[in-house]
Design a protein around this motif. Structure first.
Motif, PDB file in Angstrom:
ATOM      1  N   UNK A 277      32.063   7.351  50.881  1.00 43.06           N
ATOM      2  CA  UNK A 277      32.819   8.503  50.522  1.00 43.06           C
ATOM      3  C   UNK A 277      32.261   8.672  49.267  1.00 43.06           C
ATOM      4  N   UNK A 278      31.664  10.065  49.287  1.00 41.83           N
ATOM      5  CA  UNK A 278      31.324  10.826  47.914  1.00 41.83           C
ATOM      6  C   UNK A 278      32.373  10.754  46.996  1.00 41.83           C
ATOM      7  N   UNK A 279      32.272  10.297  45.828  1.00 46.11           N
ATOM      8  CA  UNK A 279      33.215  10.436  44.537  1.00 46.11           C
ATOM      9  C   UNK A 279      33.742  11.805  44.399  1.00 46.11           C
ATOM     10  N   UNK A 280      33.125  12.951  44.719  1.00 46.29           N
ATOM     11  CA  UNK A 280      33.410  14.419  44.494  1.00 46.29           C
ATOM     12  C   UNK A 280      34.671  14.491  45.662  1.00 46.29           C
ATOM     13  N   UNK A 281      34.492  13.949  46.767  1.00 52.13           N
ATOM     14  CA  UNK A 281      35.499  14.353  47.940  1.00 52.13           C
ATOM     15  C   UNK A 281      36.839  13.630  47.180  1.00 52.13           C
ATOM     16  N   UNK A 282      36.728  12.473  46.709  1.00 51.73           N
ATOM     17  CA  UNK A 282      38.100  11.748  46.183  1.00 51.73           C
ATOM     18  C   UNK A 282      38.632  12.796  45.008  1.00 51.73           C
ATOM     19  N   UNK A 283      37.669  13.204  44.367  1.00 51.46           N
ATOM     20  CA  UNK A 283      38.206  13.914  43.095  1.00 51.46           C
ATOM     21  C   UNK A 283      38.682  15.318  43.596  1.00 51.46           C
ATOM     22  N   UNK A 284      38.193  16.039  44.493  1.00 50.73           N
ATOM     23  CA  UNK A 284      38.702  17.209  45.081  1.00 50.73           C
ATOM     24  C   UNK A 284      40.111  17.029  45.611  1.00 50.73           C
ATOM     25  N   UNK A 285      40.498  15.854  46.562  1.00 52.03           N
ATOM     26  CA  UNK A 285      41.632  15.527  47.238  1.00 52.03           C
ATOM     27  C   UNK A 285      42.561  15.490  46.158  1.00 52.03           C
ATOM     28  N   UNK A 286      42.340  14.615  45.106  1.00 53.69           N
ATOM     29  CA  UNK A 286      43.248  14.323  44.004  1.00 53.69           C
ATOM     30  C   UNK A 286      43.538  15.565  43.136  1.00 53.69           C
ATOM     31  N   UNK A 287      42.584  16.400  43.033  1.00 55.42           N
ATOM     32  CA  UNK A 287      42.814  17.771  42.015  1.00 55.42           C
ATOM     33  C   UNK A 287      43.783  18.509  42.953  1.00 55.42           C
ATOM     34  N   UNK A 288      43.844  18.608  44.130  1.00 53.34           N
ATOM     35  CA  UNK A 288      44.462  19.377  45.096  1.00 53.34           C
ATOM     36  C   UNK A 288      45.990  18.721  45.205  1.00 53.34           C
ATOM     37  N   UNK A 289      46.113  17.634  44.576  1.00 56.70           N
ATOM     38  CA  UNK A 289      47.430  16.755  44.851  1.00 56.70           C
ATOM     39  C   UNK A 289      47.432  16.253  45.987  1.00 56.70           C
ATOM     40  N   UNK A 290      46.517  15.740  46.572  1.00 53.78           N
ATOM     41  CA  UNK A 290      46.536  15.181  48.124  1.00 53.78           C
ATOM     42  C   UNK A 290      46.432  13.858  48.030  1.00 53.78           C
ATOM     43  N   UNK A 291      47.153  12.960  48.607  1.00 55.39           N
ATOM     44  CA  UNK A 291      47.170  11.460  48.799  1.00 55.39           C
ATOM     45  C   UNK A 291      46.005  11.125  49.438  1.00 55.39           C
ATOM     46  N   UNK A 292      45.095  10.056  49.121  1.00 50.00           N
ATOM     47  CA  UNK A 292      43.789   9.573  49.736  1.00 50.00           C
ATOM     48  C   UNK A 292      44.243   8.141  50.215  1.00 50.00           C
TER      49      UNK A 292
END
Length: 86
Positions: A42-57
């Motif tokens: 999982x690209x770290x940028x994907x996790x960052x994007x989701x967390x910045x949007x308030x989405x639980x991963x």
């Protein structure tokens, strides 16, 4: 001739663009499957994007990811990406 396991590593993995449709459809939780042998990254940028949007991963091996998705599906706006191999 056998499969070159290192060459088969699924890099660069799940990218930010891969989750855009889930976000557009209102997912508040996203389940990401890393494959049966945890080879998909999982690209770290994907996790960052989701967390910045308030989405639980939730990131897990495919069998566990399916279990988590099914557990949440009845009560949560959940989206998922499932990698069935590797």
């Amino acid at each position: 001739m056998g499969l070159d396991r290192d060459r088969h590593r699924a890099l660069p993995g799940i990218q930010p663009a891969d989750v855009e449709e889930l976000l557009a459809r209102g997912a508040t939780v996203v389940v990401l499957s890393r494959g049966m042998r945890l080879r998909l990254e999982v690209d770290p940028r994907t996790l960052t994007l989701l967390r910045e949007r308030g989405v639980e991963v939730r990131v897990a091996e495919t069998t566990e990811a399916v279990r988590v998705y099914n557990e949440l599906a009845g009560t949560t706006a959940v989206g998922g990406l499932f990698h069935s191999t590797c």
